[in-house]
Design a protein around this motif. Structure first.
Motif, mmCIF file in Angstrom:
data_model
loop_
_atom_site.group_PDB
_atom_site.id
_atom_site.type_symbol
_atom_site.label_atom_id
_atom_site.label_comp_id
_atom_site.label_asym_id
_atom_site.label_seq_id
_atom_site.Cartn_x
_atom_site.Cartn_y
_atom_site.Cartn_z
ATOM 1 N N SER A 99 9.076 -15.692 -14.610
ATOM 2 C CA SER A 99 9.986 -14.738 -14.088
ATOM 3 C C SER A 99 10.241 -14.979 -12.645
ATOM 4 O O SER A 99 11.717 -14.681 -12.092
ATOM 5 N N LEU A 100 9.547 -15.690 -11.906
ATOM 6 C CA LEU A 100 9.830 -16.304 -10.592
ATOM 7 C C LEU A 100 10.783 -17.198 -10.546
ATOM 8 O O LEU A 100 11.736 -17.213 -9.726
ATOM 9 N N CYS A 101 10.868 -18.179 -11.768
ATOM 10 C CA CYS A 101 11.795 -19.348 -11.724
ATOM 11 C C CYS A 101 13.045 -18.752 -12.103
ATOM 12 O O CYS A 101 14.381 -19.381 -11.497
ATOM 13 N N ASN A 102 13.096 -17.699 -13.105
ATOM 14 C CA ASN A 102 14.420 -17.024 -13.332
ATOM 15 C C ASN A 102 15.144 -15.944 -12.519
ATOM 16 O O ASN A 102 16.185 -15.460 -12.667
ATOM 17 N N ARG A 103 14.187 -15.618 -11.483
ATOM 18 C CA ARG A 103 14.526 -14.437 -10.744
ATOM 19 C C ARG A 103 14.920 -13.106 -11.212
ATOM 20 O O ARG A 103 15.647 -12.234 -11.225
ATOM 21 N N LYS A 104 14.206 -13.120 -12.645
ATOM 22 C CA LYS A 104 14.350 -11.819 -13.218
ATOM 23 C C LYS A 104 13.129 -11.952 -14.582
ATOM 24 O O LYS A 104 12.574 -12.777 -14.622
ATOM 25 N N TRP A 105 12.828 -10.663 -14.967
ATOM 26 C CA TRP A 105 11.580 -10.446 -15.478
ATOM 27 C C TRP A 105 11.931 -11.349 -16.891
ATOM 28 O O TRP A 105 13.071 -11.223 -17.659
ATOM 29 N N THR A 106 11.028 -12.134 -17.214
ATOM 30 C CA THR A 106 11.048 -13.038 -18.402
ATOM 31 C C THR A 106 9.676 -12.746 -19.308
ATOM 32 O O THR A 106 8.725 -13.283 -18.666
ATOM 33 N N ASN A 107 9.762 -12.235 -20.605
ATOM 34 C CA ASN A 107 8.681 -12.102 -21.217
ATOM 35 C C ASN A 107 8.492 -13.329 -22.086
ATOM 36 O O ASN A 107 9.393 -13.857 -22.898
ATOM 37 N N ARG A 108 7.629 -14.077 -21.839
ATOM 38 C CA ARG A 108 7.391 -15.469 -22.553
ATOM 39 C C ARG A 108 6.461 -15.641 -23.922
ATOM 40 O O ARG A 108 6.319 -16.459 -24.383
ATOM 41 N N GLY A 109 6.246 -14.356 -24.317
ATOM 42 C CA GLY A 109 5.916 -14.234 -25.590
ATOM 43 C C GLY A 109 6.868 -14.142 -26.672
ATOM 44 O O GLY A 109 7.884 -13.668 -26.563
ATOM 45 N N PHE A 110 6.308 -14.409 -27.750
ATOM 46 C CA PHE A 110 7.366 -14.175 -29.013
ATOM 47 C C PHE A 110 7.561 -12.690 -29.492
ATOM 48 O O PHE A 110 8.701 -12.170 -29.704
ATOM 49 N N ALA A 111 6.398 -11.929 -29.363
ATOM 50 C CA ALA A 111 6.547 -10.527 -29.527
ATOM 51 C C ALA A 111 6.756 -9.742 -28.487
ATOM 52 O O ALA A 111 6.820 -10.275 -27.323
ATOM 53 N N ARG A 112 6.697 -8.521 -28.561
ATOM 54 C CA ARG A 112 7.014 -7.801 -27.393
ATOM 55 C C ARG A 112 5.666 -7.379 -26.412
ATOM 56 O O ARG A 112 5.818 -7.530 -24.965
ATOM 57 N N GLY A 113 4.698 -7.522 -27.005
ATOM 58 C CA GLY A 113 3.405 -7.134 -26.186
ATOM 59 C C GLY A 113 2.906 -8.324 -25.586
ATOM 60 O O GLY A 113 3.523 -9.438 -25.689
ATOM 61 N N PRO A 114 1.864 -7.876 -24.629
ATOM 62 C CA PRO A 114 1.351 -9.122 -23.672
ATOM 63 C C PRO A 114 0.416 -10.206 -24.177
ATOM 64 O O PRO A 114 -0.517 -10.202 -23.545
ATOM 65 N N ILE A 115 0.621 -10.586 -25.356
ATOM 66 C CA ILE A 115 -0.250 -11.544 -26.082
ATOM 67 C C ILE A 115 0.600 -12.673 -26.243
ATOM 68 O O ILE A 115 1.363 -12.676 -27.143
ATOM 69 N N CYS A 116 0.050 -14.013 -25.908
ATOM 70 C CA CYS A 116 0.499 -15.337 -26.232
ATOM 71 C C CYS A 116 -0.568 -16.137 -26.968
ATOM 72 O O CYS A 116 -1.308 -16.750 -26.049
ATOM 73 N N PRO A 117 -0.409 -15.946 -28.291
ATOM 74 C CA PRO A 117 -1.769 -16.601 -29.013
ATOM 75 C C PRO A 117 -2.085 -18.082 -28.823
ATOM 76 O O PRO A 117 -3.091 -18.637 -28.920
ATOM 77 N N ILE A 118 -0.857 -18.594 -28.669
ATOM 78 C CA ILE A 118 -0.910 -20.230 -28.243
ATOM 79 C C ILE A 118 -2.012 -20.525 -27.094
ATOM 80 O O ILE A 118 -2.839 -21.350 -27.395
ATOM 81 N N TYR A 119 -2.113 -19.632 -26.058
ATOM 82 C CA TYR A 119 -3.175 -19.759 -25.212
ATOM 83 C C TYR A 119 -4.572 -19.665 -25.576
ATOM 84 O O TYR A 119 -5.363 -20.490 -25.196
ATOM 85 N N GLY A 120 -4.566 -18.579 -26.690
ATOM 86 C CA GLY A 120 -6.198 -18.401 -26.922
ATOM 87 C C GLY A 120 -6.773 -19.629 -27.824
ATOM 88 O O GLY A 120 -7.489 -20.182 -27.759
ATOM 89 N N VAL A 121 -5.418 -20.064 -28.691
ATOM 90 C CA VAL A 121 -5.581 -21.207 -29.501
ATOM 91 C C VAL A 121 -6.098 -22.269 -28.915
ATOM 92 O O VAL A 121 -7.094 -23.122 -29.161
#
Length: 194
Positions: A33-55
């Motif tokens: 979001s800082l790099c793009n200067r706008k809100w950027t959801n980096r998850g595939f789904a809409r919610g705030p979970i990016c499972p690759i980080y957990g894995v």
């Protein structure tokens, strides 16, 4: 509770996974979001979970736990293991979605835009950070949650993420679904609304 993976139980492993997945989503979304200067959801789904980080975090933690006494070895093995996870994730994403959600083509020493030396070195430092600080913090976060709340929270988050992921996958791939899947979907919707 049954013990697995170094004497840890499913409850703690699940909550560690969810914590890493949420923290990863927060950090990456904030950074992009800082790099793009706008809100950027980096998850595939809409919610705030990016499972690759957990894995990734738990794979590195459990696979390299025996090496945490040797920082050089831990750095090298963490860099290689995390780079392999990144490569595998890119292969799976390309197969499922026909694209990868990052591009290192502008980075020196990159491989097909999915891996680069800069990220590999960063994964080594992240591994040292994981063992030196982060996992202790994640354990403390999980340990302050009362067990009964953690069980409910874990189940709710897994079900919520699963539904969110399946819906996002459907939206992404609905045009390429076989006609039979669409017929089954329409039949289910028809029966529900009768």
């Amino acid at each position: 509770m049954s013990r697995i993976l170094g004497g840890n139980d499913w409850y703690h492993i699940l909550l560690w996974f969810l914590t890493y997945s949420i923290l990863g989503w927060v950090v990456e979304s904030a950074y992009m979001s800082l790099c793009n200067r706008k809100w950027t959801n980096r998850g595939f789904a809409r919610g705030p979970i990016c499972p690759i980080y957990g894995v990734g975090a738990l794979t590195v933690f459990f696979a390299l736990n025996a090496y945490q006494g040797n920082r050089v070895q831990l750095f090298i093995m963490g860099a290689l293991l995390a780079t392999f996870i990144e490569w595998l994730t890119a292969r799976i994403m390309n197969r499922v979605f026909g694209e990868v959600w990052w591009d290192y083509k502008d980075k020196p020493f990159n491989y097909k835009g999915i891996l680069c030396l800069e990220s590999t070195i960063a994964w080594g430092f992240y591994t040292l950070f994981l063992f030196g600080f982060l996992h202790t913090v994640v354990e403390r976060i999980v340990n302050v949650i009362p067990f009964w709340i953690g069980r409910i929270l874990g189940v709710v988050l897994v079900i919520g993420f699963s539904l969110d992921f399946l819906y996002s996958l459907y939206v992404e791939k609905k045009d390429s679904l076989p006609d039979k899947v669409t017929e089954i979907r329409d039949m289910i919707i028809d029966r529900i609304w009768r």
